[in-house]
Design an enzyme around this catalytic site. Structure first.
Site, mmCIF file in Angstrom:
data_model
loop_
_atom_site.group_PDB
_atom_site.id
_atom_site.type_symbol
_atom_site.label_atom_id
_atom_site.label_comp_id
_atom_site.label_asym_id
_atom_site.label_seq_id
_atom_site.Cartn_x
_atom_site.Cartn_y
_atom_site.Cartn_z
ATOM 1 N N LYS A 96 0.872 -1.178 0.000
ATOM 2 C CA LYS A 96 0.000 0.000 0.000
ATOM 3 C C LYS A 96 0.903 1.220 0.000
ATOM 4 O O LYS A 96 1.631 1.455 0.966
ATOM 5 C CB LYS A 96 -0.893 0.006 1.245
ATOM 6 C CG LYS A 96 -1.605 1.346 1.474
ATOM 7 C CD LYS A 96 -2.446 1.365 2.731
ATOM 8 C CE LYS A 96 -2.784 2.797 3.143
ATOM 9 N NZ LYS A 96 -3.636 2.853 4.346
ATOM 10 N N GLY A 157 -7.878 8.453 10.242
ATOM 11 C CA GLY A 157 -8.132 8.356 11.672
ATOM 12 C C GLY A 157 -9.188 9.313 12.194
ATOM 13 O O GLY A 157 -9.422 9.375 13.392
ATOM 14 N N GLY A 185 -10.828 7.313 7.070
ATOM 15 C CA GLY A 185 -11.930 8.170 7.469
ATOM 16 C C GLY A 185 -13.232 7.456 7.771
ATOM 17 O O GLY A 185 -14.139 8.053 8.342
ATOM 18 N N ASN A 206 -9.317 0.925 9.928
ATOM 19 C CA ASN A 206 -8.423 0.643 11.043
ATOM 20 C C ASN A 206 -8.892 1.339 12.325
ATOM 21 O O ASN A 206 -9.391 0.722 13.253
ATOM 22 C CB ASN A 206 -6.993 1.043 10.687
ATOM 23 C CG ASN A 206 -5.939 0.588 11.696
ATOM 24 O OD1 ASN A 206 -4.769 0.530 11.391
ATOM 25 N ND2 ASN A 206 -6.330 0.233 12.922
#
Lengths: 256, 65
Positions: A96, A157, A185, A206
């Site tokens: 990534k 985040g 997001g 995450n």
């Protein structure tokens, strides 16, 4: 439900999971199990030479694909260096690309990301670039050999949801060569369902899971939301109306 | 001899990268080594000499998004 194929690998789950910020590796292990994910991201960092800690990899079930991020990279050159190091672990060639210099908003550098994608795709990596949603950038990434395009829904985040929805819809409508995976997001299962309902191929989450009071439960909630959203997309939602449309027959009333 | 290991100056008697890995009880399966900015292939650790002043970086996967 139709299957998702990335880099020649068929994935049964459209929910990709980030492994940062969990309280312990044991917690992460439970979260991965409940999420039923097929792909987890990891980062590469200097180890603490003095402490002989067990590695995160031993807590990730066999068969789950590792997607190594290039976090810490400030330009294409550094991203390429990190990707090559990641591959040298012998744990796969998925990367990534994440390139940024701004520490307040953590917005990706699209131009450097295109450069890194081109180099790494040519070296045989399965490249999933993380970018701000932009049609021309997405087209360049496809040309550069990306295996997917990962536009941000909102700031990393932030749990703000799909603030870039219109731009992501443009990518979904115009980029058909590779999957579109909404990354960053997504803060609630409803956000993930929304992304899937508008036709995203997958989502990567995450913080929303790691910051939940019960991360394993939240992982399962996301898994269900992603599956439901996908099913809804395949079902094809009905159109919206500004006025009411009765669900019951408008004839045969008792007072007639 | 003295080398730089993950940014710290350390003394070691290890003569090769494989010996350095052993000296610090590192798990070879999970780590990657850079020697003076160059990726050190795992298959060549046993035959790659460690020299005084080398800058060694040892990295591994951690949690990340």
């Amino acid at each position: 439900m139709s299957e998702l194929v990335i880099g020649g690998v068929s994935l049964s789950s459209r929910f990709l999971l980030g492994t940062g910020k969990f309280k312990s590796k044991q917690e992460l292990q439970e979260v991965i199990q409940r999420s039923k994910t097929d792909v987890v991201t990891v980062a590469l960092r200097r180890i603490d030479i003095e402490k002989n800690e067990d590695n995160i990899v031993s807590y990730i079930p066999e068969g789950v694909t590792l997607l190594a991020n290039t976090s810490g990279a400030r330009n294409a050159k550094e991203a390429v260096r990190i990707a090559r190091m990641s591959r040298e672990t012998g744990l796969g060639n998925w990367v990534k690309i994440e390139i940024m210099t701004d520490s307040k908003y953590l917005l990706p550098d699209n131009q450097e990301t295109i450069k890194a994608t081109e180099i790494l795709a040519a070296e045989g990596f399965v490249v999933l670039p993380y970018v701000s949603p932009d049609l021309y950038v997405a087209r360049d990434l496809v040309k550069a050999g990306a295996a997917a395009v990962m536009p941000l829904g909102s700031l990393i985040g932030s749990n703000q949801g799909l603030r870039t929805r219109t731009l992501i819809e443009v990518l979904i409508n115009e980029i058909h060569e590779v999957p579109i995976i909404v990354d960053a997001g997504i803060g609630r299962p409803s956000h993930a369902a929304e992304a899937m309902e508008i036709g995203a191929d997958a989502v990567l989450v995450n913080t929303a899971v790691a910051s939940a009071e019960h991360p394993a439960l939240m992982a399962e909630a996301f898994a269900q939301a992603v599956a439901a959203g996908r099913l809804a997309w395949e079902a094809g939602a009905g159109d919206q109306s500004a006025i009411a449309r009765a669900s019951s027959p408008l004839t045969g009333f008792l007072h007639e | 001899m003295n080398i730089s290991l993950n940014g710290k100056s350390v003394d070691t008697t290890a003569g090769t990268l494989a010996e350095l890995v052993e000296a610090y009880h590192l798990s070879p399966e999970t780590i990657v080594i850079e020697q003076n900015g160059n990726l050190a292939k795992k298959t060549a650790w046993a035959t790659t000499p460690l020299n005084a002043g080398d800058q060694i970086e040892v990295v591994a996967f951690v949690g990340g998004g």
